[in-house]
Design an enzyme around this catalytic site. Sequence first.
Site, PDB file in Angstrom:
ATOM      1  N   CYS A 130      39.592  45.400  42.864  1.00  7.12           N
ATOM      2  CA  CYS A 130      40.152  45.433  44.226  1.00  7.12           C
ATOM      3  C   CYS A 130      39.598  44.295  45.073  1.00  7.12           C
ATOM      4  CB  CYS A 130      39.847  46.771  44.887  1.00  7.12           C
ATOM      5  SG  CYS A 130      40.560  48.182  44.032  1.00  7.12           S
ATOM      6  N   SER A 131      38.317  44.067  44.946  1.00  6.60           N
ATOM      7  CA  SER A 131      37.666  42.981  45.674  1.00  6.60           C
ATOM      8  C   SER A 131      38.245  41.637  45.242  1.00  6.60           C
ATOM      9  CB  SER A 131      36.157  43.040  45.423  1.00  6.60           C
ATOM     10  OG  SER A 131      35.485  42.071  46.157  1.00  6.60           O
TER      11      SER A 131
END
Length: 168
Positions: A60-61
């Site tokens: 996600c990052s």
Amino acid sequence: MANVTFNQEPVTLLGTALKAGDKAPDFTVLTTNMKPVTLNDSKGKVRLISVVPSIDTGVCSQQTRTFSEQATSLGEDVEVLTISVDLPFAQARWGATECIKNVQTLSDHRDLSFGEAYGVVMKELRLLARSIFVIDKDDTIAYVEYVSEVTNHPDYDKALEAVRNLIA
């Protein structure tokens, strides 16, 4: 509905699956300052909506960083939004740590308004399934990707190509 798994286990997506050509549903999410944001707030721009389960995880990052890095080259007529159910405070802390620019992180934790409207709420986890939506200036969906295994990356190139086709 799209067939989606999380760690190879099937999950149930709540809401309506969308496809290119559909009218983009409205939604209300929160900024890191707890202010409501709707689809209409970016009307007249191309929107790339990057949906992640939790901003504080590796994929996600990286997904958010990737779109942040590309956002500058897309111009001022493109709005890049990352939506998750993380609390706005966690999103703000993450954004400050990561020095993310050109992407607005938004929280759907309160109502799941976005998640249900876009068919990405994973019922079993109360998280949003990894997905990408590209919406044109007239609020029509031009591109959709529901990532089949939530722990995998989306197809960045196809999403960015869809955006570039709308601004060309």
